[in-house]
Scaffold this motif. Structure first.
Motif, PDB file in Angstrom:
ATOM      1  N   PHE A  57       0.954  -1.380   0.418  1.00  0.00           N
ATOM      2  CA  PHE A  57       0.077  -0.348  -0.153  1.00  0.00           C
ATOM      3  C   PHE A  57       1.003   1.694   0.018  1.00  0.00           C
ATOM      4  O   PHE A  57       0.413   2.314  -0.890  1.00  0.00           O
ATOM      5  N   LEU A  58       1.735   1.154   1.096  1.00  0.00           N
ATOM      6  CA  LEU A  58       3.099   2.452   0.794  1.00  0.00           C
ATOM      7  C   LEU A  58       3.274   2.527  -0.750  1.00  0.00           C
ATOM      8  O   LEU A  58       4.037   3.859  -0.921  1.00  0.00           O
TER       9      LEU A  58
ATOM     10  N   LEU B  26       4.685   5.591  -5.431  1.00  0.00           N
ATOM     11  CA  LEU B  26       4.132   5.726  -7.287  1.00  0.00           C
ATOM     12  C   LEU B  26       3.426   6.621  -7.677  1.00  0.00           C
ATOM     13  O   LEU B  26       3.499   6.678  -9.141  1.00  0.00           O
ATOM     14  N   GLU B  27       2.185   6.901  -7.160  1.00  0.00           N
ATOM     15  CA  GLU B  27       0.747   7.800  -7.460  1.00  0.00           C
ATOM     16  C   GLU B  27       1.552   8.502  -7.059  1.00  0.00           C
ATOM     17  O   GLU B  27       1.047   9.637  -7.436  1.00  0.00           O
ATOM     18  N   GLY B  28       2.551   9.021  -5.887  1.00  0.00           N
ATOM     19  CA  GLY B  28       2.631  10.109  -6.059  1.00  0.00           C
ATOM     20  C   GLY B  28       1.838  10.766  -4.946  1.00  0.00           C
ATOM     21  O   GLY B  28       1.922  12.392  -4.759  1.00  0.00           O
ATOM     22  N   ASP B  29       1.312  10.265  -4.098  1.00  0.00           N
ATOM     23  CA  ASP B  29       0.353  10.509  -3.059  1.00  0.00           C
ATOM     24  C   ASP B  29       0.965  10.534  -2.291  1.00  0.00           C
ATOM     25  O   ASP B  29       0.168  11.437  -0.822  1.00  0.00           O
ATOM     26  N   LEU B  30       2.461  10.203  -1.899  1.00  0.00           N
ATOM     27  CA  LEU B  30       2.981  10.251  -0.344  1.00  0.00           C
ATOM     28  C   LEU B  30       4.218  10.738  -0.480  1.00  0.00           C
ATOM     29  O   LEU B  30       4.842   9.957  -1.487  1.00  0.00           O
ATOM     30  N   ASP B  31       4.433  11.521   0.073  1.00  0.00           N
ATOM     31  CA  ASP B  31       5.845  12.072   0.781  1.00  0.00           C
ATOM     32  C   ASP B  31       6.723  10.907   1.471  1.00  0.00           C
ATOM     33  O   ASP B  31       6.001  11.210   2.997  1.00  0.00           O
TER      34      ASP B  31
END
Length: 61
Positions: A37-38, A43-48
């Protein structure tokens, strides 16, 4: 695919792992699911990545 279907599939995978492999397999599947999930969110750019290691007070919101 909506979130309810994804949640159902994840629950079924955890259920099968727990039933056939025991509690250790259940924990392994849950941990690998969380890692997946992380990675997917990254990879989608939703998480830094820095957001995971910053204290709560320093996070942008």
């Amino acid at each position: 695919m909506n979130m309810a279907v994804i949640g159902m599939i994840a629950g079924m995978a955890l259920g099968f792992a727990g039933y056939f492999g025991g509690f250790g397999a259940f924990l392994l599947v849950a941990a690998l699911g969380a890692v997946g999930f992380l990675v997917g969110r990254f990879l989608e750019g939703d998480l830094d990545v820095g957001d995971l290691f910053r204290p709560r007070g320093d996070r942008r919101g």
